[in-house]
Design a protein around this motif. Structure first.
Motif: not given
Length: 303
Positions: A200-229
């Motif tokens: 399970k994903v634990v609350p408090g991750g920095r990626v969602p925090e930064l995406m909420r704060k900065y509209p210029n951050l996008y998520g590239d969902m590629s590779a095993g890293s993106g798919a796994n997330a």
């Protein structure tokens, strides 16, 4: 019945001719090899990314080759160019806009995958970010650690990335790699950030925090890293996709024809099934699967 849409892959690497293999014996796909994989997974086109940084590449893929690939196979590819921050005169004040605009005039839609093993706030990187922002070109980056790795460098918690997001508010940053996507969870640490954390994903991750704060951050969902997330915790993924539906982009990071059955490619079906089972809205599904990519690339939807 809501119909599945053909995906746009924001991240792929191909070559016209096989060259020096990687340590595992693999080489990037040719356009014909990639087309077979794309047809299997319902992908219409991908964004061809050059690879020129010595930190991460055996066979170099130049911007010129990427331009030729996209020109010869327009039904399969868009393309980004690549400008290394040390190009020109190896000075952090060199005007990189001349290089970027040269490729932009040829049809490049962005910059990346940026991989030099320099700190994000290194003067060379900041010079590149400033040039990309000035030229209005989105930038795909691979996040790494210093030494024995590739990708621009930040610590756990992404303090340097936050500084760059704040300092270059008009530059669209497309985040990618294990070190980036591990930060979707609040339990990211030095021991798990380089792999594919499970559970399970634990609350408090920095990626969602930064995406909420900065509209210029996008998520590239590629590779095993993106798919796994996303696939590690489907319930979290559905909420995350809905919240950030305007800034997530489907991707594969295919760089070897042997990846045709790679588990990371199940992300396409994961999105399809989430839509069909009403786990995510059709609007979010469409945007993440292809709409956001077309908008980022400045390409109109075909009817």
């Amino acid at each position: 019945m809501k119909e599945r849409v053909k995906k746009i892959d924001i991240h792929v690497h191909s070559v016209l001719k096989k060259g020096l293999p990687r340590d595992n014996g693999g080489c990037c796909t040719t356009p014909d090899e990639l087309r077979v994989i794309y047809d299997k997974y319902g992908i219409e086109k991908g964004v061809q990314l050059p690879s020129i940084s010595p930190e991460c590449q055996f066979q170099v893929i130049t911007p010129e080759e990427s331009y030729e690939i996209a020109t010869r196979f327009p039904e399969t590819y868009f393309w980004f160019c690549y400008v290394d921050p040390r190009q020109g005169r190896n000075r952090p004040d060199y005007d990189l806009t001349r290089l970027i605009n040269y490729y932009k005039d040829l049809g490049a839609k962005g910059i990346g995958e940026i991989c030099p093993n320099l700190y994000i706030d290194d003067p060379f990187m900041y010079n590149l970010f400033a040039a990309c922002e000035k030229c209005d070109m989105p930038l795909t980056f691979h996040l790494g650690v210093k030494g024995g790795d590739y990708g621009i460098v930040d610590e756990v918690g992404l303090p340097r990335l936050e500084k760059a997001l704040r300092d270059f508010p008009k530059l669209k940053f497309l985040g990618h790699s294990q070190k980036f996507w591990a930060e979707i969870s609040g339990d990211c640490n030095e021991s798990n950030r380089g792999g594919y954390p499970k559970g399970k994903v634990v609350p408090g991750g920095r990626v969602p925090e930064l995406m909420r704060k900065y509209p210029n951050l996008y998520g590239d969902m590629s590779a095993g890293s993106g798919a796994n997330a996303f696939m590690r915790d489907p319930e979290h993924a559905y909420k995350f996709i809905e919240e950030f539906q305007d800034r997530l982009l489907f991707g594969t990071d295919i760089c070897d024809p042997r990846q045709i059955d790679d588990p990371m490619l199940k992300l396409a079906e994961f999105l399809d099934e989430a839509m069909e089972q009403d786990k995510i809205s059709y609007e979010a599904y469409y945007k993440v699967s292809r709409g956001n990519a077309l908008k980022l690339l400045g390409v109109e939807e075909t009817k």
